[in-house]
Scaffold this active site. Structure first.
Site, PDB file in Angstrom:
ATOM      1  CE  LYS A 132      -2.943  45.329  10.059  1.00  0.00           C
ATOM      2  NZ  LYS A 132      -3.115  44.962   8.639  1.00  0.00           N
ATOM      3  CE1 TYR A 188      -0.762  40.914   7.345  1.00  0.00           C
ATOM      4  CE2 TYR A 188      -2.311  42.302   6.163  1.00  0.00           C
ATOM      5  CZ  TYR A 188      -1.923  41.655   7.323  1.00  0.00           C
ATOM      6  OH  TYR A 188      -2.721  41.757   8.448  1.00  0.00           O
ATOM      7  CG  HIS A 201       1.398  43.579  12.062  1.00  0.00           C
ATOM      8  ND1 HIS A 201       1.650  43.302  10.746  1.00  0.00           N
ATOM      9  CD2 HIS A 201       0.361  42.774  12.391  1.00  0.00           C
ATOM     10  CE1 HIS A 201       0.805  42.389  10.305  1.00  0.00           C
ATOM     11  NE2 HIS A 201       0.017  42.038  11.295  1.00  0.00           N
ATOM     12  CG  ASP A 213      -5.937  46.008   7.319  1.00  0.00           C
ATOM     13  OD1 ASP A 213      -5.927  46.789   8.287  1.00  0.00           O
ATOM     14  OD2 ASP A 213      -5.235  44.980   7.272  1.00  0.00           O
TER      15      ASP A 213
END
Length: 283
Positions: free
Chosen positions: A74, A49, A107, A44
């Protein structure tokens, strides 16, 4: 590996590996490689990120057949909306070096997520995503999205752990056939969870760590979890949760830990909306 079956028939591992707050490319790639070697098949990540390329590099080097993996990323708030979501999806896919995604999530429930969902519905119908879902959608926004769109989200990834068990939200998800997934399965270490007496007593009974007890608790609740670590020994330890089961008394003891609110982030405040909308991931 135990799996859950999503509302469209797709199988998803109930335990995966997360890479939130691992922005260093080399460290992220190594941790994903260690996770894949340990047996994890669900990875994930997210555009926000800043490590999709590192995840993709680890996947490529692993040599594991693509169909054996379950890869999630996401869509960030900045890229919300119909046209923007389609572009952002292509960017993420390219960074990951993949031809398709197993799961694509909105997200956060902010900006034009209705436009994003329409784009994702189309990508799903085209076969470019095996399942689509959301993250951080609390019952009001989740149900509103379901009632006003064609495709019901397959997954809702929310904060859930022994201190915030999301019982009401979980019941709503079950009513509509949405799979609950936990981010922050260890409460991000809040409230000294790794020294918690209730969890320590249970762990001692089975010869397991507190982290393993927590993950087993998630599994037995039917909650998909994505623990994160950059330490190989902990990555391996977190995966070693298939040889024991918590008793009804254990589950009842952990149920008493619920404080019914987050001490990490409150999605219902104006400050949170301003903070998250202000978080830009590109120019």
């Amino acid at each position: 590996m135990q799996k859950v079956i999503l509302n469209n028939g797709v199988e998803m591992p109930i335990l995966g590996f997360g890479v939130y707050q691992v922005p260093d490319p080399a460290q992220c790639e190594q941790s994903v490689s260690d996770a894949l070697e340990a047996g994890y098949r669900l990875i994930d990540t997210a555009a926000a990120y800043f490590n999709e390329e590192a995840v993709g590099a680890a996947i490529k080097k692993s040599g594991i057949p693509r169909e054996e993996l379950f890869i999630t990323t996401k869509l960030w708030i900045q890229d919300a909306g119909y046209e923007n979501a389609k572009k952002a999806f292509d960017v993420s896919l390219k960074k990951l070096g993949l031809d398709y995604l197993d799961l694509y999530l909105i997200h956060q429930p902010f900006n034009d997520y209705y436009g994003s969902w329409r784009a994702m519905e189309e990508l799903y119908k085209e076969g470019r995503i095996r399942a689509i879902g959301v993250s951080n959608f609390y019952p009001d926004r989740l149900v509103d999205l379901i009632l006003n769109n064609e495709v019901v989200p397959a997954v809702n990834q929310v904060e859930t752990h022994p201190f915030f068990q999301q019982k009401v939200a979980k019941n709503v998800m079950e009513e509509y056939g949405v799979q609950i997934q936990s981010w922050g399965p260890f409460a991000e270490g809040q409230k000294n969870i790794f020294q918690n007496e209730i969890l320590a007593v249970i762990g001692a009974k089975y010869g397991k760590s507190i982290a393993q007890v927590i993950l087993r608790w998630h599994i037995q609740r039917g909650v998909v979890s994505i623990p994160k670590s950059v330490h190989k020994e902990r990555i391996v330890e977190n995966f070693n949760v298939w040889d024991f089961a918590l008793s009804d008394d254990d589950m009842a003891a952990i149920a008493t830990m619920d404080i019914r609110k987050s001490e990490i982030i409150d999605h219902f405040t104006a400050d949170t909306a301003k903070m998250l909308n202000g978080w830009k991931i590109h120019e």
